[in-house]
Design an enzyme around this catalytic site. Structure first.
Site, PDB file in Angstrom:
ATOM      1  N   HIS A   1     -81.267  87.480  55.604  1.00 37.80           N
ATOM      2  CA  HIS A   1     -79.956  86.854  55.468  1.00 37.80           C
ATOM      3  C   HIS A   1     -79.647  86.641  53.992  1.00 37.80           C
ATOM      4  CE1 HIS A   1     -79.725  86.144  59.768  1.00 37.80           C
ATOM      5  NE2 HIS A   1     -80.973  85.685  59.716  1.00 37.80           N
TER       6      HIS A   1
ATOM      7  N   THR B   1     -97.249  85.117  50.452  1.00 36.80           N
ATOM      8  CA  THR B   1     -96.030  85.282  49.665  1.00 36.80           C
ATOM      9  C   THR B   1     -96.254  86.105  48.407  1.00 36.80           C
ATOM     10  OG1 THR B   1     -96.446  83.225  48.463  1.00 36.80           O
ATOM     11  CG2 THR B   1     -95.105  83.074  50.464  1.00 36.80           C
ATOM     12  N   LYS B   2     -97.540  86.258  48.010  1.00 35.85           N
ATOM     13  CA  LYS B   2     -97.887  87.032  46.816  1.00 35.85           C
ATOM     14  C   LYS B   2     -99.027  87.975  47.168  1.00 35.85           C
ATOM     15  CE  LYS B   2     -96.529  83.848  43.214  1.00 35.85           C
ATOM     16  NZ  LYS B   2     -95.741  82.856  43.492  1.00 35.85           N
TER      17      LYS B   2
ATOM     18  N   ALA C   1    -106.377  82.886  59.565  1.00 38.90           N
ATOM     19  CA  ALA C   1    -105.356  82.615  60.576  1.00 38.90           C
ATOM     20  C   ALA C   1    -104.361  81.573  60.081  1.00 38.90           C
ATOM     21  CB  ALA C   1    -106.024  82.134  61.865  1.00 38.90           C
TER      22      ALA C   1
ATOM     23  N   ARG D   1    -112.481  83.127  48.200  1.00 40.47           N
ATOM     24  CA  ARG D   1    -113.672  83.669  47.543  1.00 40.47           C
ATOM     25  C   ARG D   1    -113.669  85.180  47.631  1.00 40.47           C
ATOM     26  NH1 ARG D   1    -118.135  85.025  51.002  1.00 40.47           N
ATOM     27  NH2 ARG D   1    -117.797  84.339  53.143  1.00 40.47           N
TER      28      ARG D   1
END
Length: 192
Positions: free
Chosen positions: A116, A172-173, A167, A190
């Site tokens: 959107h 986002t990166k 989980a 790690r």
């Protein structure tokens, strides 16, 4: 009864994928109904693909049905060999590449677009408004990655080879190869 239904859907989904112009390799196993929606972008799936969708096949997913949405005719989804996933929701505007031997846990959302407008005025004007750009960026999931259940993979992310995403993570990166990462936002825990 479930065995009979699963055999039916394995046959039906091969026909359904051909009808949707999806190219797929040998030994594709898709259990239950999967929704393929959108503008018929290009979807290519390798050998030994395994997907379960709803009907309690994977208890983590409950009855959530899998969905693959290609937003544009130029959209590309490329899935490698020996990939398995359970009831995924995949919404791609640009491109998604999944390497070989990837496992994607139940109810994961993979989305390379904001879907959107960010500008609230553009959202008010509706989907036909062309004055604001909907952002998208390709997603790449490299070979031997394991993504845990209920993860969200967002636009522009690359998950490096052999990495594990815990989980419930929101990625986002980009995540490098050979590590365990988890959280919201997903961070490296790690190296492995």
């Amino acid at each position: 009864m479930n065995l009979l239904i699963n055999k039916y859907f394995r046959w039906f989904n091969r026909f359904y994928f051909q009808l949707k112009k999806i190219k797929f390799g040998k030994n594709i196993q898709v259990y239950n109904r999967v929704y393929i929606t959108g503008k018929r972008g290009r979807i290519t799936i390798g050998d030994d693909f395994y997907l379960t969708s709803g009907d309690g096949i994977n208890p983590i997913c409950g009855n959530n049905m899998g969905c693959i949405h290609t937003e544009l005719t130029t959209t590309t989804i490329t899935i490698g060999n020996h990939v398995g996933m359970s009831s995924p929701s995949i919404w791609i505007r640009d491109s998604l590449t999944i390497g070989d031997h990837v496992r994607i846990g139940g109810n994961c959302l993979i989305m390379d677009t904001d879907a959107h407008q960010i500008d609230y005025l553009a959202r008010r004007r509706g989907r036909g408004d062309k004055t604001s750009i909907i952002k998208s960026a390709p997603i790449s999931i490299e070979e031997d990655v394991w993504i845990g259940a209920n993860c969200i993979i967002l636009k522009g992310v690359t998950i490096g080879a052999r990495s594990i995403i815990g989980a419930g993570s929101v990625v986002t990166k980009s995540i490098p190869s050979d590590c365990i990462a988890a959280g919201n936002p997903c961070i490296i825990i790690r190296q492995i």
